[in-house]
Design a protein around this motif. Structure first.
Motif, short mmCIF file in Angstrom:
data_model
loop_
_atom_site.label_atom_id
_atom_site.label_comp_id
_atom_site.label_asym_id
_atom_site.label_seq_id
_atom_site.Cartn_x
_atom_site.Cartn_y
_atom_site.Cartn_z
N PRO A 476 0.82 -1.22 0.00
CA PRO A 476 0.00 0.00 0.00
C PRO A 476 0.85 1.27 0.00
CG PRO A 476 -0.59 -1.44 1.83
CD PRO A 476 0.65 -2.00 1.22
N VAL A 477 0.36 2.28 -0.70
CA VAL A 477 1.03 3.58 -0.69
C VAL A 477 0.92 4.19 0.70
CG1 VAL A 477 0.89 5.94 -1.59
CG2 VAL A 477 0.64 3.99 -3.16
N ASP A 478 -0.28 4.09 1.27
CA ASP A 478 -0.51 4.61 2.61
C ASP A 478 -0.73 3.43 3.55
OD1 ASP A 478 -1.34 5.77 4.94
OD2 ASP A 478 -2.89 7.03 4.04
N SER A 480 -1.11 3.28 6.57
CA SER A 480 -2.05 3.51 7.68
C SER A 480 -3.50 3.28 7.23
CB SER A 480 -1.89 4.94 8.21
OG SER A 480 -2.36 5.86 7.24
N LYS A 481 -3.70 3.05 5.93
CA LYS A 481 -5.06 2.83 5.42
C LYS A 481 -5.20 1.46 4.77
CE LYS A 481 -6.80 5.70 2.52
NZ LYS A 481 -6.99 6.77 1.54
N PRO A 482 -5.18 0.40 5.60
CA PRO A 482 -5.31 -0.92 4.99
C PRO A 482 -6.73 -1.15 4.45
CG PRO A 482 -5.35 -1.10 7.37
CD PRO A 482 -5.13 0.36 7.06
N ASN A 483 -6.84 -2.03 3.48
CA ASN A 483 -8.13 -2.36 2.89
C ASN A 483 -9.09 -2.91 3.96
OD1 ASN A 483 -10.24 -3.19 1.31
ND2 ASN A 483 -8.99 -4.36 -0.12
N LYS A 484 -10.22 -2.23 4.13
CA LYS A 484 -11.19 -2.68 5.14
C LYS A 484 -11.97 -3.91 4.70
CE LYS A 484 -13.89 0.50 7.14
NZ LYS A 484 -14.72 1.73 7.10
#
Ligand SMILES: [Zn+2]
Length: 526
Positions: A476-478, A480-484
């Motif tokens: 992931p690029v971010d 802190s924002k994993p796929n929910k």
């Protein structure tokens, strides 16, 4: 409570509003003005709405789904792919075969019976009332593989016409990593291939020897999957009489019984069959096969549109996204019975529609573009199989198949995963398109789960048309924002539903990647 006029008006207004939100199609104006992400969202939401009832083929929800797709393609200005029709109808047969008696009697040097369903399970895809074979001979054909590219032919020098072949599941690489592709099962290892090859060889029947490790599922899966409603494409000219009379799975105990009747060594046969140079042999065992058959034939439809290119050389790039899903079925723990199929595969259809829209808003490419939405993918890739035998553009003129399968939701990633690479120069197109996005391609060559064979693109591969599977990246690029909504959470469950908080940033970048691969393929001189 009595309903007064005012309440009734309110109720009607509500009902009309609900209908408007659910059945709304994206208008021509919206197609021009909405952002790509808005379109992706709206198509995914609408096609996975409860009103579409899980899009099961051959139900009233089929009409709703295929008409929706046709109207959207028309609004974009595409042409129908099948003469003047958006639809390619074909017939499916659903067969239930009940064995007569308690099993298959077999006799050679000894007599025994392969008992239903502990030793054997059999069915057919023929449209007939009865299967009645007398004194049919059994032949052991190793893996049942004829693969010139691997120098392997289990059918060499043996006549199996009108006989029942017994073959092992998987391929030689499963047992010897120096053979075939090692643990990466080739298509030759799939049970569907075993039946296809046995049919090509003129066999009357084919029993696939089960093995829990080699098949990756237990015996109960083989039994439960075939007790009733076995599906196939129905050929009205032959009533499927050109297909195998008997298909089946054979339990290891049944295999031992068969070899007992032959007074031959089952373990030795299995060991020999795994080595190069193995010669298939007759068991000198024969027996009757009798099944009472009931069947049902129903029509379903693929949807297709074409954008005629400027080149007029008859070549095409195919974009593909199956429209069907599992329909209404067993309730989950929340009492939900609708298998909406938002990720699988409303998101894929939305991706294909978005690519179509983008192409309609730019100068014509050189090659033709075909957008095909197959039916009956979930039950065995039948719609795409039918399309590949009756294509809008000949398979020899189809330069690639770009398939959209369960592409949303997904977070933005630095990488993109490609399954099935290394087979054609299609790989380079993905690498170049990803690089232009500042991303890289991770070629995942572990296909030990056979995933590469489990979506529509594989029917194109079988016809020699290059295709790979694109999956969202792992990086992931971010962070802190994993796929929910990771796949195990929703796969083939009623909870595969669209949510407004779906992250579509990764999905959109993958759609753009497929679009740019398609654009290069449609204009180059390959
Ligand atoms: Zn799917």
């Amino acid at each position: 409570m009595r309903i007064n006029a005012k309440m009734l008006t309110a109720a009607i207004a509500l009902a009309v509003m609900a209908m408007a939100t659910a059945s709304a199609q994206i208008t021509q104006e919206q197609l021009q003005t909405a952002s790509d992400e808005q379109l992706l969202r709206q198509w995914t939401r609408e096609l996975s709405h409860d009103e579409f009832g899980g899009r099961k083929p051959m139900t009233p929800y089929e009409d709703k789904t295929v008409n929706y797709l046709a109207r959207q393609l028309q609004a974009m200005g595409l042409e129908p792919a099948f003469g003047d029709s958006w639809f390619q109808p074909f017939e499916m047969i659903s067969v239930t075969a009940k064995p007569v008696g308690s099993g298959l009697p077999v006799s050679g040097k000894k007599k025994t019976e392969l008992r239903y369903p502990d030793d054997v399970i059999t069915w057919t895809t023929r449209a007939t009332e009865i299967i009645d074979l007398t004194k049919v001979e059994y032949v052991f054909c190793g893996f049942g593989i004829n693969a010139p590219e691997f120098g392997w032919n289990d059918y060499e020098g043996i006549d199996v016409k009108g006989k029942i072949v017994v073959v092992m599941v998987n391929d030689p690489g499963f047992y010897d990593s120096s053979l075939f592709k090692g643990r990466n099962m080739t298509y030759y290892g799939r049970w569907t291939y075993k039946f296809e090859e046995a049919q090509r060889q003129g066999a009357a029947g084919c029993l696939v020897l089960h093995n829990t490790e080699a098949a990756s599922y237990g015996w109960h899966v083989c039994v439960n999957g075939h007790l009733s409603d076995n599906l196939g494409i129905y050929n009205p000219d032959t009533h499927n009489a050109d297909e195998l009379a008997v298909r089946g799975w054979l339990h290891e105990e049944g295999f031992k019984k068969l070899f007992f009747a032959a007074r031959m060594d089952a373990d030795r046969a299995l060991a020999d069959a795994k080595k190069p140079g193995f010669k298939s042999f007759a068991l000198n065992v024969s027996g009757d096969v009798k099944m009472n058959v009931t069947y049902d034939i129903k029509k379903t439809r693929n949807v297709g549109a074409i954008l005629r290119g400027s080149g007029h050389d008859g070549e095409a790039v195919v974009f593909c996204a199956h429209w069907d899903h599992l329909g209404i079925g067993k309730a989950d723990e929340h009492g939900d019975t609708i298998y909406n199929g938002a990720a699988d595969n409303a998101s894929g259809m939305a991706g294909a529609l978005l690519v179509a829209k983008k192409f309609m808003q730019m100068p014509k490419p050189r090659r033709d573009l075909v957008f095909i939405f197959p039916s009956s993918e979930e039950s065995g890739l039948f719609g795409s199989a039918y399309y590949c035998n009756h294509p809008a553009v000949a398979m020899e003129k189809t330069v690639a198949c770009l398939n959209f399968e369960s592409i949303g939701p997904a977070e933005l990633t630095r990488d993109v995963v490609i399954l099935g690479g290394g087979e054609s120069d299609l790989d380079h197109y993905y690498v170049a398109a990803a690089a232009a996005q500042g991303r890289y391609v991770y070629f995942d060559n572990d296909n030990s789960d056979g995933w590469f064979y489990r979506s529509d693109h594989y029917n194109f591969v079988k016809k020699g048309v290059p295709a790979v599977v694109l999956e969202n990246g792992h990086h992931p690029v971010d962070v802190s924002k994993p796929n929910k909504y990771p796949m195990p959470v929703w796969y083939h469950k009623p909870s595969d539903e669209y949510h407004d908080d779906w992250d579509l940033s990764g999905t959109l970048s993958n759609v753009n990647l497929i679009f740019s691969v398609g654009l290069s393929l449609s204009n180059n001189s390959r």
